[in-house]
Scaffold this active site. Structure first.
Site, short mmCIF file in Angstrom:
data_model
loop_
_atom_site.label_atom_id
_atom_site.label_comp_id
_atom_site.label_asym_id
_atom_site.label_seq_id
_atom_site.Cartn_x
_atom_site.Cartn_y
_atom_site.Cartn_z
CB SER A 129 -0.88 -0.01 1.24
OG SER A 129 -1.60 1.17 1.27
N GLY A 130 0.62 2.13 -0.92
CA GLY A 130 1.40 3.38 -0.99
C GLY A 130 2.65 3.25 -1.84
CB THR A 134 -3.50 3.73 -7.69
OG1 THR A 134 -3.91 2.66 -6.85
CG2 THR A 134 -4.71 4.37 -8.33
CG ASN A 179 -1.71 5.61 -0.59
OD1 ASN A 179 -1.74 6.83 -0.74
ND2 ASN A 179 -1.81 4.74 -1.59
CB SER A 182 -5.02 3.47 0.75
OG SER A 182 -4.80 2.10 0.67
CB SER A 183 -6.79 1.16 -4.25
OG SER A 183 -5.95 2.04 -4.95
N GLY A 407 -0.52 -5.71 -2.82
CA GLY A 407 0.62 -6.62 -2.70
C GLY A 407 0.59 -7.31 -1.36
CD GLU A 409 -2.48 -4.85 3.01
OE1 GLU A 409 -3.20 -5.34 3.90
OE2 GLU A 409 -2.80 -3.87 2.33
#
Ligand SMILES: Nc1ncnc2c1ncn2[C@@H]1O[C@H](COP(=O)(O)OP(=O)(O)OP(=O)(O)O)[C@@H](O)[C@H]1O
Ligand SMILES: [Mg+2]
Length: 1047
Positions: A129-130, A134, A179, A182-183, A407, A409
C-alpha cells in the site's frame, strides 16, 4: 489531448537524434548509477547487490529499473518531469532497451506487441500500500490515451476510461496510515483495442472492497473519500435535500479515525471532479440523485442511536430524525425500517417470529446494513461504469488488462483481510512462475537452445494449504462458520491444528517449537508464504468470513423505492434458507476467475516499491525495501530470468549496435544477421561457453561479457563518429557537387537546344526567304504575281533606299543618278525629273540678285566663247567683278573728264604699240558711251562704241584682244592690240555695255588690224611650248600660248 496526434508527427530525424542522445545518456548512466536491468547484475543472487543498485539509482532520481521485461519502480514521493507529452513521444515506437527504463517503455511495448501479434496481454501492478500501483496504472492509461489513434468516438471511450478512475477512487479509496489515497479494493481493468489500436471499450472487475471501513476506521484513517467530498463539496441545495450538514464531525461514521480533514486531500475540488466524471460516464440525474441518497443514508444510519427499553432490548424513538432521513432517502416506510433495525426474523417451523435485538445486536445489525448497502452500491457503480464502457462492435478485439491489486501485506497484527490479500498474492506468484517459466522455456525451445532446469521455489504447496477442498484453511473456516453449535475463532484455530497441523508451512502457538512460540500469541497462526512468514491473529475471522446480513435487513431493503437499492437487493436473491457463500469462498472463486482471465493473456509486470514509511522524498529505508524486494518475489523473478543466460538479443539488433567492432561487419554486413554476429563475436574473442546462438537471438551467459563488448564499443564509437562525420560531410559535398554539375549540364543542354532550335528556325526561314528570292528573281520580269510580289517589293524598296542614300548632291551631278532596275525605269525617270526640278528650284531659290547678275554675265560669256576659245573653261569658275580698278586708282583728272558718261567697268591691260609692238601698261575704262584707254592722267584713246567695228580674239589660250575701230581720217588712231588678264570678263562687260555681242569674233591663225587707215598689221596666234609674245621676222606680232586641255 486531442491535438497530441498532430504533434506526434515530429520529424523522424529529431526522434532518431533524441533516441541516440538518450541511448548515450542511458549507457553512461549505467556506469554512473548502477545498471538499468538487474538481469545484467553479476551477483544476481545477492539481495544486497540488488538493493545497492536500486538505492544508487533512487538517489539519482532513477526510479525505474528492469528485471528483463519486468519493471521495478520505487515511489519517489515527488513529482518529476518524466511524464510529459514529450516523454511519451520519445518512448512511442522505440525498442524496449534503447531508452532508459520507463513505465511508458513498458506500456508502449505491450501495445505494439498486442498490435503486431494480435493477442491479449495484461500488466500486473503489485506492491505494498502506498508503493505507487494506482499511480502507475494511471500513467499507463494516460499513455494509451495519448498514443492510441483517436477519433470522436474513440475519444468518448478514452475519456470514460480515464474518468472512471476518479469515480472509483472516490468510492473505493480512502486515507489510511500508509497512503492518503489508498485503494481499498482490487481492480482489474480491461482496455479493448480494435485492430488499428484504437481504444474501443473497457471492462472493470473489482475485488474485495474493504467494507468494514464504512463503519469503522482506525485512528488516523478516514472513511471512503466520497463521504467527505459530499459533505464538504456538495451544493447547499443538495445537502439540504439529503438532510446533511456541512460538518463531518456530525457523523459518527466519519470521525472515528479523528482525521476528517487532511492537508493532502482537497475534498471540494475532488467533489467537482467526481460530478464531472459522473456526467461524462453518462450517469443520469436520477442515478446521481439515488446514488447520493444512498451515501447520505449511510451517514444517517451511522448516527442512529439505540436505547435500551425496560427489558434491555434495543428501541428506537418514532421521531428519530436520522431514521426518518434514511426512510426518506431510501424510500422505505419508517415503521418497516424501525422494525428491521430493532428486530430479527426467526423462522419457526410454520411461522415467522420477530425477536428483538439487544442494543449491541442492533448496533451490529445496523453496521452490517450500512456495509451491505455501501458494498452493493459500489458493485452497482462498477457495473454502471462497465455499461458505459461496453463496446458494441462484436468484431474481435484485443485486450490489455491492468491489474492494480494489493501486494503482500504484513502488519503488526494481521487479520482476515491480510489473509485474503496474501493468499491472492500467492496465487499471482504461482501464475507468474507458470507463465514466466513457460515463456522462458518456450523461448529456449523456439531458439533451439537446450533448456536447463531452473531451481525455484514452487509455492503451489502454500496455495493448496489455503484453498484445497476439505483440507484447506478456507474450507476449514467455512466449515466452522456453517456448522451448528458454538463455533468461535478459537475453535477454528483448533480445527486447523487438528487438520493441517503437520504442514511444513503452517504453525501455531501450540505447534511451534520453544523459540518460535515466543514470537506468537495463543490466538495466532503463522503461514510460511513464498515471500516470508506472516503471523495472523485469528480473532474476527469467522465474523468477517460470514459477513452476515440478518435476513430481515435484506427484506427491508427490498422494499426500497431507491432504484439502486432495489437493483442491489433483488427479490430473486436466495433466501436465508440457503446460506450465501462466505467471503473467503467468494474471494477464492473470484481469484479462480481472475487466474483464468490472466492465464489466457501474455503477462507483463510492474513491481512497486515504497522507499520509506514516512512518504518522504529522497529517503531510502534499506530494511523496508529489502522486505519488499523479498515479498514482491523480485529475487525469485531474477533467478528465473537469469537461469540460463543473462542477456539475449535479436541478431539484427545486436549486430546493428556492435558491428563497428569488427572490420568484416563494418559498415555493412552482406550476409544474414546471424552470420554477421558469428563473425563479430569471433573477432571479439567470445569463448564457446560464454554464449549460445539461437535461431533468431544470441544468448550471452554473463553480463561481464556484454559489458566488455559495450566498453569496447564506447571507445570505438568516438573514432567512428569522426569518421562517419567526415564521410558524411564528404558525401554531402559530393552530393551537392553532383547536383550542381547535373544542374549545369541540364542548363547547358537546354541552352544548346534553344540555340539549335533558333538556328534551325533561322535556317529554315532563310531557306524560305532565299527560295522566294530566287523565284522572285526568276519571275521578276513577269507581271506582278504571288511569286515575285515580295521580290519586286524588295527590289523597289532596295532601289529606293539606295537611291535615297546616293542622290546627286548638285544639279551638275545629275548624270550620277542611280541606274534603276527594269521595273523601276519609268518611276526612276519620273523621280529623276522631279528631283532635278527640285534641285533646280532649290538652287534658284538660293541665288542672290548679285549672283543672278553674275550668272547672266557668265551665260553671256559662255554664249560668246564656249567651244570657241581654248582657255574659256578656266574662266568659268572665276567670278566676275564689278570692276578691276577701284575709283581711287583712276586718275582724278581722267575721272573728271569722263564722269558724266558713267564709268561702268575698268580693267588694267597691256597695250602693244602698233609699231614695234612694245607692251605698255594701261587702264581700259568702259563708260556708258565709250571705251577709254588711259595712261595715268592721260586719256590715250577714246573709242566711241559706234565706232567700234568689232573685237577679235584668238581661239587659243592667250589673253589678246584686238579692238577694231572705224577710222575715217588719219588723225584718228587705228585698232588697238591689247592683252588683258580678265579677257572674258572685260569682253562680256563690253559686249553688254556697248551692246556688241555680235561683233566679237573668235579667229584662228592671225588677225589683221589697221595700224592707221590704209596701213595694216597682223597678229599671229599659235600654240607653243610656252607662252611668248614677240615680234616675228615677218613683222607680225607673234602670240604663242601653251595648249590647254579643255576641261
Ligand atoms: N511515479 C510517482 N511519482 C510521484 N509520486 C508518486 C508516484 N507513484 C506514487 N506516488 C505517490 O505515492 C502516493 C501513493 O501512490 P498510490 O496511491 O499509487 O499507491 P498504491 O500502491 O496504489 O497504494 P494502495 O495499495 O494503498 O492503493 C501517491 O498518492 C503519490 O503521492
Ligand atoms: Mg492504489
Amino acid at each position: 489531448m486531442t491535438h497530441m496526434a498532430l504533434e506526434v508527427k515530429e520529424s523522424l530525424e529529431e526522434r532518431c537524434n533524441q533516441m541516440l542522445r538518450n541511448m548515450e545518456a542511458s549507457l553512461t548512466a549505467r556506469d554512473r548509477v548502477g545498471i538499468q536491468d538487474f538481469v545484467l547484475l553479476d551477483a544476481y543472487t545477492s539481495e544486497s547487490a540488488f538493493l545497492d543498485n536500486l538505492r544508487k539509482r533512487f538517489h539519482e532520481n532513477l526510479i525505474y529499473t528492469y528485471v528483463g521485461t519486468l519493471l521495478v519502480t520505487v515511489n519517489p514521493y515527488k513529482e518529476f518531469d518524466i511524464y510529459s507529452k514529450k516523454q511519451m513521444d520519445t518512448y512511442m515506437g522505440v525498442n524496449f532497451f534503447e531508452l532508459p527504463p520507463h513505465i511508458y517503455a513498458l506500456a508502449d511495448n505491450v501495445f505494439r506487441t498486442m498490435l503486431s501479434e494480435f493477442n491479449n496481454h495484461f500488466i500486473l501492478i503489485s506492491g505494498e500500500s502506498g508503493a505507487g500501483k494506482t499511480e502507475a496504472s494511471k500513467k499507463i492509461l494516460q499513455f494509451y490515451a495519448v498514443s492510441c489513434p483517436n477519433t470522436k468516438l474513440l475519444n468518448n471511450v478514452r475519456d470514460r476510461l480515464l474518468l472512471s478512475n476518479p469515480v472509483l477512487e472516490a468510492f473505493g479509496n480512502a486515507k489510511t496510515l500508509k497512503n492518503d489515497n489508498s485503494s481499498r479494493f482490487g481492480k482489474y481493468m480491461d482496455i479493448q483495442f480494435d485492430h488499428q489500436g484504437g481504444a474501443v471499450g473497457g471492462h472493470i472487475l473489482s475485488y474485495l472492497l474493504e467494507k468494514s471501513r464504512v463503519v469503522h476506521q482506525n485512528h488516523g484513517e478516514r472513511n471512503f473519500h466520497i463521504f467527505y467530498e459530499l459533505v464538504e463539496g456538495g451544493e447547499e441545495e443538495l445537502l439540504r435535500w439529503l438532510g446533511l450538514e456541512r460538518n463531518c464531525q456530525k457523523y459518527r461514521y466519519l470521525v472515528q479515525g479523528d482525521c476528517a480533514k487532511v492537508s493532502s486531500i482537497n475534498d471540494k475540488s475532488d467533489w467537482k471532479m467526481v460530478r464531472r466524471a459522473l456526467s461524462v460516464i453518462k450517469f443520469s440525474e436520477s442515478d446521481i440523485e439515488h446514488l447520493f441518497g444512498i451515501i447520505a443514508s449511510v451517514l444517517h444510519l451511522g448516527n442512529i442511536k439505540f436505547e435500551a427499553d425496560a427489558r434491555g432490548y434495543a428501541s428506537l424513538n418514532n421521531n428519530n430524525q436520522e431514521m426518518h432521513w434514511v426512510s426518506k432517502l431510501l424510500g422505505i416506510p419508517s415503521q418497516v425500517l424501525q422494525q428491521g433495525l430493532t428486530h430479527r426474523k426467526i423462522e419457526a417451523k410454520t411461522e415467522e417470529v420477530f425477536s428483538p435485538f439487544s442494543v449491541d445486536h442492533a448496533v451490529y445489525a445496523r453496521d452490517a446494513l450500512a456495509k451491505a448497502i455501501y458494498g452493493r452500491t459500489f458493485n452497482w457503480l462498477v457495473n454502471k461504469i462497465n455499461e458505459s464502457l461496453v463496446n458494441k462492435d462484436s468484431s474481435r478485439k484485443t485486450v490489455i488488462g491492468l491489474l492494480d491489486i494489493y501486494g503482500f501485506e504484513v502488519f503488526y497484527v494481521n487479520s482476515f483481510e491480510q489473509f485474503c490479500i496474501n493468499y491472492c498474492n500467492e496465487k499471482l506468484q504461482q501464475l507468474f512462475i507458470q507463465l514466466t517459466l513457460k515463456s522462458e522455456q518456450e523461448e529456449y525451445e523456439m531458439e533451439g537452445i537446450e533448456w536447463e532446469p531452473v531451481p525455484f521455489f514452487n509455492n503451489k504447496i502454500i496455495c493448496d494449504l489455503v484453498e484445497e477442498k476439505h483440507r484447506g484453511i478456507i474450507s476449514l473456516l467455512d466449515e466452522e462458520c456453517l456448522r451448528p453449535g458454538e463455533a468461535t475463532d478459537l475453535t477454528f484455530l483448533e480445527k486447523m491444528e487438528e487438520t493441517i497441523g503437520g504442514h511444513p508451512h503452517f504453525v501455531t502457538h501450540k505447534l511451534a517449537d520453544q523459540k518460535t512460540r515466543k514470537t506468537m500469541d495463543r490466538g495466532d497462526f503463522r503461514l510460511l508464504h513464498y515471500a516470508g512468514e506472516v503471523t495472523y491473529c485469528v480473532v474476527g475471522f469467522l465474523d468477517k468470513n460470514n459477513d452476515l446480513l440478518y435476513r430481515n435487513g435484506k427484506e427491508v431493503m427490498r422494499q426500497s423505492k431507491n432504484a439502486i437499492i432495489k437493483h442491489c437487493f433483488p427479490s430473486s436473491e436466495p433466501d436465508s434458507k440457503r446460506r450465501p457463500e462466505t467471503v473467503a469462498t467468494q474471494f477464492k472463486s473470484s481469484l479462480v476467475g481472475l487466474t483464468e482471465i490472466l492465464m489466457s493473456k501474455e503477462p507483463w509486470y510492474v513491481r512497486c516499491i515504497k522507499p520509506n514509511e514516512a512518504k518522504q522524498p529522497g529517503r531510502f529505508d534499506d530494511v523496508l525495501v529489502r522486505h519488499q524486494v523479498k515479498y514482491l518475489g523480485l529475487m525469485e523473478h531474477l533467478r528465473v530470468r537469469r537461469a540460463g543466460f543473462a542477456y539475449r538479443r535479436k541478431y539484427e539488433i545486436f549486430l546493428q549496435r556492435y558491428k563497428a567492432l569488427c572490420p568484416d561487419t563494418w559498415p555493412n554486413w552482406k550476409g544474414t544477421a546471424a552470420e554477421g554476429v558469428r563473425c563479430l563475436i569471433k573477432h571479439l574473442g567470445y569463448k564457446p561457453d560464454e554464449y549460445k546462438m539461437g535461431r533468431t537471438k544470441i544468448f550471452i551467459r554473463h553480463p561481464r561479457t556484454l559489458f566488455a563488448t559495450e566498453d569496447t564499443f564506447q571507445v570505438c564509437k568516438h573514432k567512428l563518429a569522426t569518421r562517419i562525420q567526415a564521410k558524411y560531410k564528404g558525401y554531402r559535398v559530393k552530393g551537392d557537387y553532383l547536383k550542381q554539375k547535373e544542374a549545369a549540364t541540364k542548363i547547358e543542354t537546354c541552352w544548346r537546344g534553344l540555340l539549335a532550335r533558333k538556328e534551325r528556325d533561322k535556317r529554315a526561314w532563310a531557306v524560305k526567304v532565299i527560295k522566294k528570292f530566287i523565284k522572285g528573281f526568276m519571275t521578276r520580269n513577269q507581271p506582278a504575281c504571288v511569286d515575285n510580289s515580295e521580290y519586286l517589293a524588295y527590289v523597289r524598296h532596295n532601289y529606293l533606299t539606295r537611291l535615297r542614300d546616293n542622290l546627286p548632291k548638285t544639279v551638275l551631278e545629275k548624270d550620277s543618278w542611280l541606274t534603276p532596275p527594269p521595273i523601276m525605269q519609268e518611276l526612276s525617270q519620273l523621280l529623276k525629273k522631279l528631283y532635278i526640278r527640285l534641285m533646280v528650284r532649290k538652287y534658284i531659290r538660293g541665288i542672290t540678285p548679285q549672283r543672278k547678275a553674275q550668272l547672266l554675265l557668265k551665260a553671256q560669256t559662255s554664249y560668246m566663247f564656249k567651244g570657241k576659245k581654248e582657255n574659256y573653261s578656266f574662266s568659268v569658275c572665276r567670278p566676275f567683278m564689278d570692276t578691276r580698278i577701284n575709283g581711287e586708282d583712276i586718275s582724278a583728272k581722267v575721272l573728271q573728264m569722263i564722269r558724266h558718261e558713267h564709268i561702268k567697268y575698268s580693267v588694267p591691260v597691256v597695250k602693244y604699240d602698233r609699231n614695234g609692238f612694245r607692251p605698255r601698261l594701261r587702264q581700259l575704262i568702259f563708260t556708258q558711251e565709250a571705251a577709254y584707254l588711259v595712261e595715268e592722267a592721260k586719256i590715250k584713246q577714246r573709242i566711241d562704241y559706234i565706232s567700234l567695228k568689232g573685237v577679235s580674239v584668238s581661239n587659243l589660250s592667250d589673253n589678246f584682244l584686238i579692238l577694231h575701230v572705224t577710222c575715217d581720217d588719219n588723225k584718228k588712231k587705228g585698232d588697238l592690240v591689247l592683252q588683258c588678264d580678265y579677257l572674258f570678263e572685260g569682253l562680256t562687260k563690253l559686249s553688254l555695255i556697248a551692246n556688241k555681242q555680235t561683233c566679237i569674233k573668235v579667229v584662228q591663225g592671225s588677225v589683221r588690224f589697221d595700224i592707221q587707215p590704209g596701213r595694216e598689221g597682223f597678229v599671229d596666234f599659235k600654240s607653243g611650248q610656252e607662252s611668248m609674245v614677240y615680234r616675228a621676222k615677218n613683222g607680225h606680232l607673234m602670240v604663242e600660248s601653251t595648249r590647254t586641255k579643255s576641261r
